[in-house]
Design a protein around this motif. Structure first.
Motif, PDB file in Angstrom:
ATOM      1  N   GLU A 152      -4.864 -17.414   4.826  1.00 32.57           N
ATOM      2  CA  GLU A 152      -5.323 -16.604   5.945  1.00 32.57           C
ATOM      3  C   GLU A 152      -4.441 -16.796   7.174  1.00 32.57           C
ATOM      4  N   GLY A 153      -4.543 -15.842   8.101  1.00 27.85           N
ATOM      5  CA  GLY A 153      -3.803 -15.942   9.350  1.00 27.85           C
ATOM      6  C   GLY A 153      -2.506 -15.173   9.383  1.00 27.85           C
ATOM      7  N   ILE A 154      -2.099 -14.591   8.263  1.00 24.07           N
ATOM      8  CA  ILE A 154      -0.865 -13.793   8.230  1.00 24.07           C
ATOM      9  C   ILE A 154      -1.181 -12.348   8.604  1.00 24.07           C
ATOM     10  N   PHE A 155      -2.138 -11.761   7.928  1.00 22.10           N
ATOM     11  CA  PHE A 155      -2.620 -10.412   8.236  1.00 22.10           C
ATOM     12  C   PHE A 155      -4.125 -10.476   8.454  1.00 22.10           C
ATOM     13  N   ASP A 156      -4.648  -9.609   9.321  1.00 25.24           N
ATOM     14  CA  ASP A 156      -6.097  -9.511   9.465  1.00 25.24           C
ATOM     15  C   ASP A 156      -6.737  -9.163   8.132  1.00 25.24           C
ATOM     16  N   GLN A 157      -6.081  -8.265   7.409  1.00 27.25           N
ATOM     17  CA  GLN A 157      -6.477  -7.959   6.041  1.00 27.25           C
ATOM     18  C   GLN A 157      -5.218  -7.622   5.263  1.00 27.25           C
ATOM     19  N   ASP A 158      -5.272  -7.816   3.958  1.00 26.51           N
ATOM     20  CA  ASP A 158      -4.094  -7.565   3.138  1.00 26.51           C
ATOM     21  C   ASP A 158      -3.685  -6.097   3.231  1.00 26.51           C
ATOM     22  N   LEU A 159      -2.377  -5.858   3.304  1.00 30.31           N
ATOM     23  CA  LEU A 159      -1.868  -4.493   3.385  1.00 30.31           C
ATOM     24  C   LEU A 159      -2.309  -3.690   2.162  1.00 30.31           C
ATOM     25  N   GLY A 160      -2.838  -2.525   2.421  1.00 34.50           N
ATOM     26  CA  GLY A 160      -3.256  -1.653   1.331  1.00 34.50           C
ATOM     27  C   GLY A 160      -4.642  -1.903   0.811  1.00 34.50           C
ATOM     28  N   SER A 161      -5.360  -2.874   1.376  1.00 32.51           N
ATOM     29  CA  SER A 161      -6.717  -3.141   0.906  1.00 32.51           C
ATOM     30  C   SER A 161      -7.710  -2.239   1.624  1.00 32.51           C
ATOM     31  N   GLY A 162      -8.857  -2.060   1.036  1.00 29.97           N
ATOM     32  CA  GLY A 162      -9.879  -1.223   1.645  1.00 29.97           C
ATOM     33  C   GLY A 162      -9.750   0.232   1.229  1.00 29.97           C
ATOM     34  N   PRO A 163     -10.696   1.080   1.632  1.00 26.86           N
ATOM     35  CA  PRO A 163     -10.668   2.504   1.279  1.00 26.86           C
ATOM     36  C   PRO A 163      -9.443   3.203   1.880  1.00 26.86           C
ATOM     37  N   LEU A 164      -9.004   4.269   1.225  1.00 32.25           N
ATOM     38  CA  LEU A 164      -7.894   5.059   1.733  1.00 32.25           C
ATOM     39  C   LEU A 164      -8.354   6.083   2.759  1.00 32.25           C
ATOM     40  N   TYR A 165      -9.651   6.195   2.973  1.00 29.56           N
ATOM     41  CA  TYR A 165     -10.190   7.228   3.845  1.00 29.56           C
ATOM     42  C   TYR A 165     -11.093   6.624   4.911  1.00 29.56           C
ATOM     43  N   ASN A 166     -11.457   7.468   5.879  1.00 26.53           N
ATOM     44  CA  ASN A 166     -12.466   7.095   6.869  1.00 26.53           C
ATOM     45  C   ASN A 166     -13.486   8.227   6.959  1.00 26.53           C
ATOM     46  N   ASP A 167     -14.341   8.197   7.951  1.00 27.72           N
ATOM     47  CA  ASP A 167     -15.413   9.189   8.053  1.00 27.72           C
ATOM     48  C   ASP A 167     -14.897  10.607   8.302  1.00 27.72           C
ATOM     49  N   LYS A 168     -13.671  10.726   8.813  1.00 26.82           N
ATOM     50  CA  LYS A 168     -13.128  12.038   9.156  1.00 26.82           C
ATOM     51  C   LYS A 168     -12.225  12.616   8.065  1.00 26.82           C
ATOM     52  N   THR A 169     -11.958  11.865   7.029  1.00 24.06           N
ATOM     53  CA  THR A 169     -11.056  12.321   5.980  1.00 24.06           C
ATOM     54  C   THR A 169     -11.653  13.488   5.207  1.00 24.06           C
ATOM     55  N   ARG A 170     -10.845  14.504   4.978  1.00 24.06           N
ATOM     56  CA  ARG A 170     -11.273  15.647   4.180  1.00 24.06           C
ATOM     57  C   ARG A 170     -11.206  15.315   2.695  1.00 24.06           C
ATOM     58  N   GLY A 171     -12.066  15.926   1.905  1.00 23.43           N
ATOM     59  CA  GLY A 171     -11.964  15.787   0.462  1.00 23.43           C
ATOM     60  C   GLY A 171     -13.113  15.047  -0.189  1.00 23.43           C
ATOM     61  N   GLU A 172     -13.110  15.105  -1.509  1.00 21.57           N
ATOM     62  CA  GLU A 172     -14.148  14.480  -2.327  1.00 21.57           C
ATOM     63  C   GLU A 172     -13.870  12.986  -2.496  1.00 21.57           C
ATOM     64  N   ARG A 173     -14.825  12.170  -2.092  1.00 18.04           N
ATOM     65  CA  ARG A 173     -14.692  10.722  -2.252  1.00 18.04           C
ATOM     66  C   ARG A 173     -14.859  10.345  -3.719  1.00 18.04           C
ATOM     67  N   ILE A 174     -13.958   9.520  -4.224  1.00 15.53           N
ATOM     68  CA  ILE A 174     -14.048   9.063  -5.609  1.00 15.53           C
ATOM     69  C   ILE A 174     -13.741   7.572  -5.670  1.00 15.53           C
ATOM     70  N   THR A 175     -14.174   6.944  -6.742  1.00 11.79           N
ATOM     71  CA  THR A 175     -13.844   5.546  -7.017  1.00 11.79           C
ATOM     72  C   THR A 175     -13.133   5.472  -8.356  1.00 11.79           C
ATOM     73  N   ILE A 176     -12.030   4.739  -8.392  1.00 11.85           N
ATOM     74  CA  ILE A 176     -11.266   4.543  -9.620  1.00 11.85           C
ATOM     75  C   ILE A 176     -11.362   3.070 -10.005  1.00 11.85           C
ATOM     76  N   ARG A 177     -11.732   2.820 -11.245  1.00  7.61           N
ATOM     77  CA  ARG A 177     -11.816   1.459 -11.764  1.00  7.61           C
ATOM     78  C   ARG A 177     -10.990   1.355 -13.035  1.00  7.61           C
ATOM     79  N   GLY A 178     -10.501   0.166 -13.324  1.00 10.31           N
ATOM     80  CA  GLY A 178      -9.764  -0.003 -14.564  1.00 10.31           C
ATOM     81  C   GLY A 178      -9.292  -1.423 -14.764  1.00 10.31           C
ATOM     82  N   HIS A 179      -8.650  -1.641 -15.898  1.00 11.16           N
ATOM     83  CA  HIS A 179      -8.073  -2.932 -16.253  1.00 11.16           C
ATOM     84  C   HIS A 179      -6.664  -2.701 -16.783  1.00 11.16           C
ATOM     85  N   VAL A 180      -5.854  -3.735 -16.725  1.00 11.76           N
ATOM     86  CA  VAL A 180      -4.532  -3.723 -17.354  1.00 11.76           C
ATOM     87  C   VAL A 180      -4.626  -4.631 -18.579  1.00 11.76           C
TER      88      VAL A 180
END
Length: 205
Positions: free
Chosen positions: A32-60
């Motif tokens: 901890e202490g390098i970034f407030d949160q890891d780059l690229g983590s969290g949703p790609l959208y916010n409350d104002k984002t246009r479009g259908e919200r979806i969740t993608i799950r998977g394994h490698v």
């Protein structure tokens, strides 16, 4: 003064090890202490984002059918109107409330990756053809020297998928289903298989 570089030798290639998580997702591994949160983590959208919200799950999965629990997955996609959040996007303005890119390490216990995003729109292939809605995936994990590129298409876009010029280039048509997600309830499930039966199609980009 220009110095000769002929004496420098190419370093040996190595597979992705623990350092990929330390460098890319330090908070995830407890640094901890390098970034407030890891780059690229969290949703790609916010409350104002246009479009259908979806969740993608998977394994490698590896060639033996085992779940990789140390993988790292990134996605890159267009917004709901088919525009990319990129300086190279010249066709129009992308949704300023949509990131277009995210990164997720696999869960260390289950190996599952999860992305909360929106369903993308079609994007042009050339002046006359369009690519079906899709999301580009980049995967690194143990045993991989160079990150692997693949795509996820949507099962509810049958007509667009049938006309997609990239899918049309796949010689063995029986492998196309490895690029199409499964719909399970409100989620899309997209498993990536590195080798063996039902090996995912990867692209040399």
């Amino acid at each position: 003064m220009v110095q000769p570089l002929g004496y420098l030798k190419e370093s040996a290639s190595q597979t992705a090890g623990p350092y990929v998580h330390i460098g890319c997702t330090p908070n995830f591994v407890g640094i901890e202490g390098i970034f407030d949160q890891d780059l690229g983590s969290g949703p790609l959208y916010n409350d104002k984002t246009r479009g259908e919200r979806i969740t993608i799950r998977g394994h490698v999965y590896d060639g033996g059918g085992n779940t990789l629990k140390d993988g790292l997955v990134e996605i890159w996609q267009a917004d709901t109107d088919g525009f990319y959040n990129s300086p190279s996007e010249t066709r129009g303005k992308a949704d300023p409330n949509f990131l277009g890119w995210a990164r997720c390490p696999g869960d260390m216990a289950t190996g599952e990756f999860v992305f909360h995003t929106i369903k993308p729109g079609k994007v042009p292939f050339d002046g006359t053809r369009w690519m079906a809605p899709h999301i580009t995936f980049w995967v690194v994990a143990r045993g991989i020297n160079i990150g692997l590129q693949t795509r996820m298409y949507f099962p509810d876009e049958e007509d667009a998928n049938a006309a997609d010029p990239v899918l049309a280039r796949i010689e063995h048509k029986v492998r196309i289903p490895t690029l199409i997600a499964n719909r399970q309830g409100d989620d899309y499930v997209f498993d990536i298989r590195l080798q063996g039966e039902n090996e995912t199609v990867f692209f040399d980009i």
